[in-house]
Design a protein around this motif. Structure first.
Motif, PDB file in Angstrom:
ATOM      1  N   VAL A 162       0.957  -1.119  -0.025  1.00  0.00           N
ATOM      2  CA  VAL A 162      -0.029   0.151  -0.014  1.00  0.00           C
ATOM      3  C   VAL A 162       1.090   1.359  -0.031  1.00  0.00           C
ATOM      4  N   HIS A 163       0.847   2.072  -1.306  1.00  0.00           N
ATOM      5  CA  HIS A 163       1.780   3.209  -1.381  1.00  0.00           C
ATOM      6  C   HIS A 163       1.486   4.354  -0.287  1.00  0.00           C
ATOM      7  N   ASN A 164       2.371   4.706   0.345  1.00  0.00           N
ATOM      8  CA  ASN A 164       2.144   5.938   1.299  1.00  0.00           C
ATOM      9  C   ASN A 164       1.003   6.049   2.174  1.00  0.00           C
ATOM     10  N   LEU A 165       0.580   4.884   2.681  1.00  0.00           N
ATOM     11  CA  LEU A 165      -0.495   4.512   3.493  1.00  0.00           C
ATOM     12  C   LEU A 165      -1.808   5.032   3.083  1.00  0.00           C
ATOM     13  N   ARG A 166      -1.875   5.111   1.883  1.00  0.00           N
ATOM     14  CA  ARG A 166      -3.383   5.651   1.217  1.00  0.00           C
ATOM     15  C   ARG A 166      -4.458   4.583   1.101  1.00  0.00           C
ATOM     16  N   ASP A 167      -5.419   4.577   1.765  1.00  0.00           N
ATOM     17  CA  ASP A 167      -6.511   3.719   2.065  1.00  0.00           C
ATOM     18  C   ASP A 167      -5.897   2.199   2.553  1.00  0.00           C
ATOM     19  N   THR A 168      -5.156   2.208   3.356  1.00  0.00           N
ATOM     20  CA  THR A 168      -4.575   1.468   4.084  1.00  0.00           C
ATOM     21  C   THR A 168      -5.415  -0.089   4.141  1.00  0.00           C
ATOM     22  N   GLU A 169      -6.538   0.383   4.857  1.00  0.00           N
ATOM     23  CA  GLU A 169      -7.265  -0.834   5.364  1.00  0.00           C
ATOM     24  C   GLU A 169      -8.033  -1.669   3.998  1.00  0.00           C
ATOM     25  N   ALA A 170      -8.561  -0.971   3.110  1.00  0.00           N
ATOM     26  CA  ALA A 170      -9.141  -1.495   2.126  1.00  0.00           C
ATOM     27  C   ALA A 170      -8.052  -1.922   1.151  1.00  0.00           C
ATOM     28  N   HIS A 171      -7.015  -1.756   0.765  1.00  0.00           N
ATOM     29  CA  HIS A 171      -5.986  -2.344   0.161  1.00  0.00           C
ATOM     30  C   HIS A 171      -5.649  -3.379   0.748  1.00  0.00           C
ATOM     31  N   LEU A 172      -5.118  -3.325   2.112  1.00  0.00           N
ATOM     32  CA  LEU A 172      -4.436  -4.624   2.619  1.00  0.00           C
ATOM     33  C   LEU A 172      -5.424  -5.728   2.756  1.00  0.00           C
ATOM     34  N   GLU A 173      -6.707  -5.586   2.814  1.00  0.00           N
ATOM     35  CA  GLU A 173      -7.706  -6.575   2.682  1.00  0.00           C
ATOM     36  C   GLU A 173      -7.607  -7.300   1.173  1.00  0.00           C
ATOM     37  N   THR A 174      -7.439  -6.309  -0.008  1.00  0.00           N
ATOM     38  CA  THR A 174      -7.395  -7.111  -1.339  1.00  0.00           C
ATOM     39  C   THR A 174      -5.857  -7.784  -1.220  1.00  0.00           C
ATOM     40  N   ILE A 175      -4.904  -7.236  -0.609  1.00  0.00           N
ATOM     41  CA  ILE A 175      -3.549  -7.840  -0.911  1.00  0.00           C
ATOM     42  C   ILE A 175      -3.443  -9.080  -0.096  1.00  0.00           C
ATOM     43  N   TYR A 176      -4.507  -9.228   1.014  1.00  0.00           N
ATOM     44  CA  TYR A 176      -4.219 -10.706   1.695  1.00  0.00           C
ATOM     45  C   TYR A 176      -5.025 -11.697   0.905  1.00  0.00           C
ATOM     46  N   GLY A 177      -6.023 -10.961   0.084  1.00  0.00           N
ATOM     47  CA  GLY A 177      -6.888 -11.966  -0.679  1.00  0.00           C
ATOM     48  C   GLY A 177      -6.013 -12.387  -1.940  1.00  0.00           C
ATOM     49  N   LEU A 178      -5.133 -11.648  -2.583  1.00  0.00           N
ATOM     50  CA  LEU A 178      -4.350 -12.009  -3.598  1.00  0.00           C
ATOM     51  C   LEU A 178      -3.096 -12.955  -3.102  1.00  0.00           C
ATOM     52  N   LYS A 179      -3.173 -12.762  -1.750  1.00  0.00           N
ATOM     53  CA  LYS A 179      -1.938 -13.723  -1.184  1.00  0.00           C
ATOM     54  C   LYS A 179      -2.584 -15.129  -0.947  1.00  0.00           C
ATOM     55  N   GLU A 180      -3.649 -14.993  -0.587  1.00  0.00           N
ATOM     56  CA  GLU A 180      -4.465 -16.492  -0.559  1.00  0.00           C
ATOM     57  C   GLU A 180      -4.535 -17.002  -1.955  1.00  0.00           C
ATOM     58  N   GLU A 181      -4.626 -16.460  -3.143  1.00  0.00           N
ATOM     59  CA  GLU A 181      -4.834 -16.985  -4.269  1.00  0.00           C
ATOM     60  C   GLU A 181      -3.344 -17.232  -5.103  1.00  0.00           C
TER      61      GLU A 181
END
Ligand SMILES: NC(=O)c1ccc[n+]([C@@H]2O[C@H](COP(=O)([O-])OP(=O)(O)OC[C@H]3O[C@@H](n4cnc5c(N)ncnc54)[C@H](OP(=O)(O)O)[C@@H]3O)[C@@H](O)[C@H]2O)c1
Length: 313
Positions: free
Chosen positions: A149-168
């Motif tokens: 997540v770049h420069n802590l911009r919308d961290t919560e929303a994007h981390l959720e997506t990133i964790y999902g991509l990790k699982e995939e």
């Protein structure tokens, strides 16, 4: 960068051995290149135990200019792998850097050699997902080694997506980035609240603000640390290389025979640093930067001396 420390001519003179290594590899005698890579300092990603070379390549600033010389940028990436580096950091917001990195990795057949890090850099969850899709396309890959997540911009929303991509299996490591002292406290909160693999932040001889809270928090939580802006966007070269200042003899004791190595070895001397990503479009600066991974690191006393030396300029 106006204060290039090594000209191409000086580089060719100094790096006969490295260029020779590349030629040997090209002739099918690649073991020397492997031996060379194994001599470089590697650091461990705490969450998995994977080891990576502790200097890579950043692609902000001039790297993303699609109208400029592509072969020069490809040459910088080629030099990274030839010298034993693997880590490249980019972003969808660095002009066309992702397209350039993607094309270079494709043409070099080097995607599998590369530890590829990019970012989500936009507001809104769906906008982030769309941006990630474009990044996969531009980087010509179906997997990022690290998505931040770049420069802590919308961290919560994007981390959720990133964790999902990790699982995939489309992302190997999750991280955040920032580079401003004013964001240090927010970064610590995110480190403490989430299960991050990496955090990226600024650290150099002009800005050591992460030493107080960010680095201890990362150590405590087992988060790997990627350092951006190691040369203060090139400003460190102004009063040193830019003025023809000689490197002090005591720094040569730990192998700092260029100003680039002096600045990078200072950072590597901190045990909590995992990897540094100096930005450059020049192959000879990549060689110089990877060279910081050879030889010993400065001791704590020597690091204090480096700080005083720069503060007194
Ligand atoms: N928030 C974030 O996520 C964030 C923020 C900032 C940066 N970053 C990342 O961190 C990377 C590094 O930061 P940066 O590129 O802004 O600044 P930097 O690495 O501190 O400095 C880059 C400058 O140093 C010069 N340089 C590189 N190696 C050199 C050497 N050995 N000798 C002399 N000059 C040398 C480059 O010039 P030449 O190109 O002429 O070689 C360039 O002008 C970025 O590229 C980006 O990937 C992330």
């Amino acid at each position: 960068m106006n204060h290039n420390e090594l000209t191409r001519k000086e580089f060719l003179k100094l790096s006969g051995a490295a260029v020779g290594g590349g030629l040997l590899a090209g002739m099918g005698l690649g073991n020397s290149a492997n031996a060379q890579a194994s001599e470089l300092l590697h650091r461990t990603i705490h969450s998995t135990g994977e080891k990576i070379p502790a200097v890579g390549l950043g692609t902000a600033l001039e790297f993303g200019d699609l109208s400029a010389d592509f072969s020069k940028r490809k040459g910088a990436i080629e030099a990274l792998f030839r010298e034993g580096g693997t880590v490249i950091d980019t972003s969808p917001t660095y002009a066309d850097a992702e397209k350039i990195v993607g094309r270079a990795l494709d043409e070099l057949g080097a995607r599998d050699k590369c530890f590829l890090a990019t970012k989500t850099s936009i507001s809104g969850k769906q906008a982030g997902i769309d941006q990630n899709s474009q990044s996969f396309e531009d980087l010509r890959t179906n997997r990022f080694d690290l998505l931040q997540v770049h420069n802590l911009r919308d961290t919560e929303a994007h981390l959720e997506t990133i964790y999902g991509l990790k699982e995939e299996g489309k992302v190997r490591y999750a991280g955040i980035t920032h580079f401003r002292e004013s964001q240090n406290d927010d970064a610590v909160k995110v480190i403490e609240a989430h299960k991050l693999d990496f955090m990226q932040c600024q650290y150099n001889l002009l800005d050591r603000s992460i030493e107080d809270r960010v680095l201890p928090a990362a150590r405590e939580r087992g988060v790997a640390v990627m350092i951006n802006v190691p040369f203060a966007r090139g400003r460190l070269f102004g009063p040193t290389a830019g003025k023809g200042l000689a490197i002090p003899d005591w720094a040569k004791d730990f192998g700092a025979d260029s100003w680039g190595k002096f600045f990078l070895k200072f950072i590597l001397g901190h045990p909590d640093v995992t990897v540094i990503i100096p930005g450059t479009i020049n192959d000879y600066h990549v060689v110089d930067n990877i060279g910081a991974l050879k030889g010993r690191l400065p001791t704590e006393a020597e690091r204090k001396r480096m700080v005083s030396f720069i503060e007194e300029l």
